[in-house]
Design a protein around this motif. Structure first.
Motif: not given
Length: 496
Positions: A152-164
């Motif tokens: 299984v491969q994961w990606t960020l679909a939308s939005g943004a992660l917290p800095a760091g």
């Protein structure tokens, strides 16, 4: 000289079968020279996924066109093309299916073959909430899916992660956050056959001092205070001294303990831990405690730092019929302790409920029965939490006597599937022990000492803080305990 009689014609009774045989032979067409009869291929059909478009084929070789196919046993939602032998559609039910396929050519020659087709459940991201992160503190969470074909491969679909922080293709969300705040984002998982699942998540990053910080540990002390031969370490004073030294080094704010036998030995231990109060389950401060636990039984117990924690109440779990649940709990009903955690830098507090468990131990001669008792006990605990604790912050911890992937009873699944099937409500913060095949006892690689947080408490958990403490005590397993302490940290948002 004899006259020759004329030959009589064949009798009608013999003529009819002959005519029928000739007619049958005349009506069967042979395959033309060089043309083989149709043959279905020996192949493995690709797996299908519920809700995903499917394409497969078992087109035959040979035969005289046109070929006609029939298929029996198809999964709901899939259809076949009678002219080409191809499958299409979108399956609506998961499971294993056996397809009976037949092909017939224009001259009546045929072939049959059975094909197995596996339909997987739809890919689903089962991580529904995330523990809070703390500025400047390393953070690591493994996202999880149900079903799906590996890898299984994961990606960020939308939005943004917290800095760091970053999300790896393996679903590990990790890093060291650099600023506080709350971020909303969506992640997507894609499996080997192209099925996808998405989930919207919220991650709060708190400042290093944004609430009441609490370190919680659980530890089975192996017949603590019992001098009976064969009941744990034989040198009672040495065991007590070793336990004291380990507790002082771990410096937990709250200890959930199991197998405390002698109240006097427990009081001696408490006296050597400045700033701590606590009690065993048969103490007068525990509702029903003295009626359900005797002085010689193994008992759950708690210790807590009085400058950080205030006792609100304690009782033993009562779920349903006393005798049924007492059997499921192996005569050791869990201890519920209601606490008020104080922020030392302010007058603010947060309430927390602990449920200290010591479930039925495994015995090879009664493995199935013991497994069933642990399974029943887990169901009782879940019923109690849902019925009596509502939206409270709850931590169920102690000696669960079984693991989370498969049971220590050979051939049995984990008895705690009821909690694992409700990831929106419960999370084992000690699950990484199981995934890494790291044991919490001195003799085995199974993780059987666990901490499970309710969804109300999970955001307060400091991700990655769950730890198995392995003391450097000489001859630890024979002088101290056959279990290691387990600890974790929480940052509880304080309220007036």
């Amino acid at each position: 000289m004899h006259a020759v009689s004329p030959r009589r014609p064949p009798r009608p009774a013999l003529l009819l079968p002959l005519l029928l045989l000739l007619a049958a032979c005349a009506g069967r067409d042979e395959e033309p020279v060089g043309v083989e009869p149709p043959a279905l291929p020996a192949l493995a059909l690709p797996e299908a996924q519920v809700g995903s478009a499917y394409a497969g084929s078992f087109a035959a070789s040979g035969g005289t066109a046109p070929l006609r196919y029939t298929v029996g046993g198809l999964p709901p939602g899939l259809t076949y093309d009678a002219a080409t032998g191809s499958l299409s559609g979108s399956a609506t039910r998961a499971g294993g299916f056996l397809l009976d396929v037949k092909v017939v050519d224009a001259r009546g020659a045929q072939d049959t073959r059975a094909y197995a087709l596996e339909v997987r459940a739809p890919l689903q991201v089962t991580t529904t909430s995330l523990p809070a992160a703390v500025v400047g503190t390393a953070y690591r969470v493994q996202l999880a899916v149900a079903a799906g074909a590996a890898p299984v491969q994961w990606t960020l679909a939308s939005g943004a992660l917290p800095a760091g922080l970053s999300l790896g293709a393996d679903g590990v969300l990790a890093g060291t956050p650099t600023g506080e705040g709350t971020q909303t984002f969506a992640v997507q998982a894609r499996d080997a056959v192209g099925a996808t699942g998405t989930r919207s998540l919220v991650l709060e990053v708190r400042s290093a001092f944004s609430g009441a910080q609490l370190k919680v540990a659980n530890w089975n002390l192996e017949w603590f205070g019992d001098s009976t031969s064969g009941h744990g370490p034989s040198d009672e004073p040495l065991q007590q001294a070793n336990v004291r030294d380990v507790m002082l080094s771990v410096n937990a704010d709250v200890w959930a303990l199991e197998e405390v036998v002698d109240a006097a030995a427990f009081d001696d231990l408490k006296a050597q831990l400045p700033g701590y109060d606590g009690f065993a389950s048969n103490d007068a401060r525990v509702t029903d405690g003295s009626t359900r636990y005797t002085v010689t039984e193994q008992k759950p117990a708690v210790l807590f730092r009085t400058d950080r924690v205030q006792l609100l109440g304690a009782r033993l779990l009562r779920v349903q019929d006393y005798y049924d649940e007492d059997y499921a709990f192996a005569g050791r009903p869990p201890l519920r302790v209601d606490l008020r955690v104080k922020d030392p830098d302010s007058a603010l507090t947060t309430d927390l409920t602990l449920i200290v468990v010591h479930l039925k131990a495994h015995s090879s001669s009664t493995a199935g029965e013991d497994w069933q008792r642990r399974k029943d006990a887990a169901a009782l605990i879940q019923t109690y939490v849902q019925r009596d604790l509502g939206s409270a912050r709850v931590l169920v911890l102690g000696d669960w006597n079984d693991d989370l992937d498969t049971s220590i009873a050979s051939g049995y699944p984990t008895p705690f599937q009821n909690f694992l099937d409700a990831p929106a409500d419960y999370t084992y913060v000690t699950r990484p022990f199981t995934d890494a095949h790291v044991g919490t006892t001195t003799g085995f690689k199974d993780a059987i000492d666990h901490q499970m947080a309710s969804n109300e408490l999970l955001p307060d958990y400091v991700a990655g803080s769950a730890t198995i403490v392995k003391p450097a005590t000489p001859s630890y397993s024979t002088t101290t305990s056959d279990h290691y302490p387990v600890s974790s940290r929480f940052v509880l948002p304080a309220a007036p």
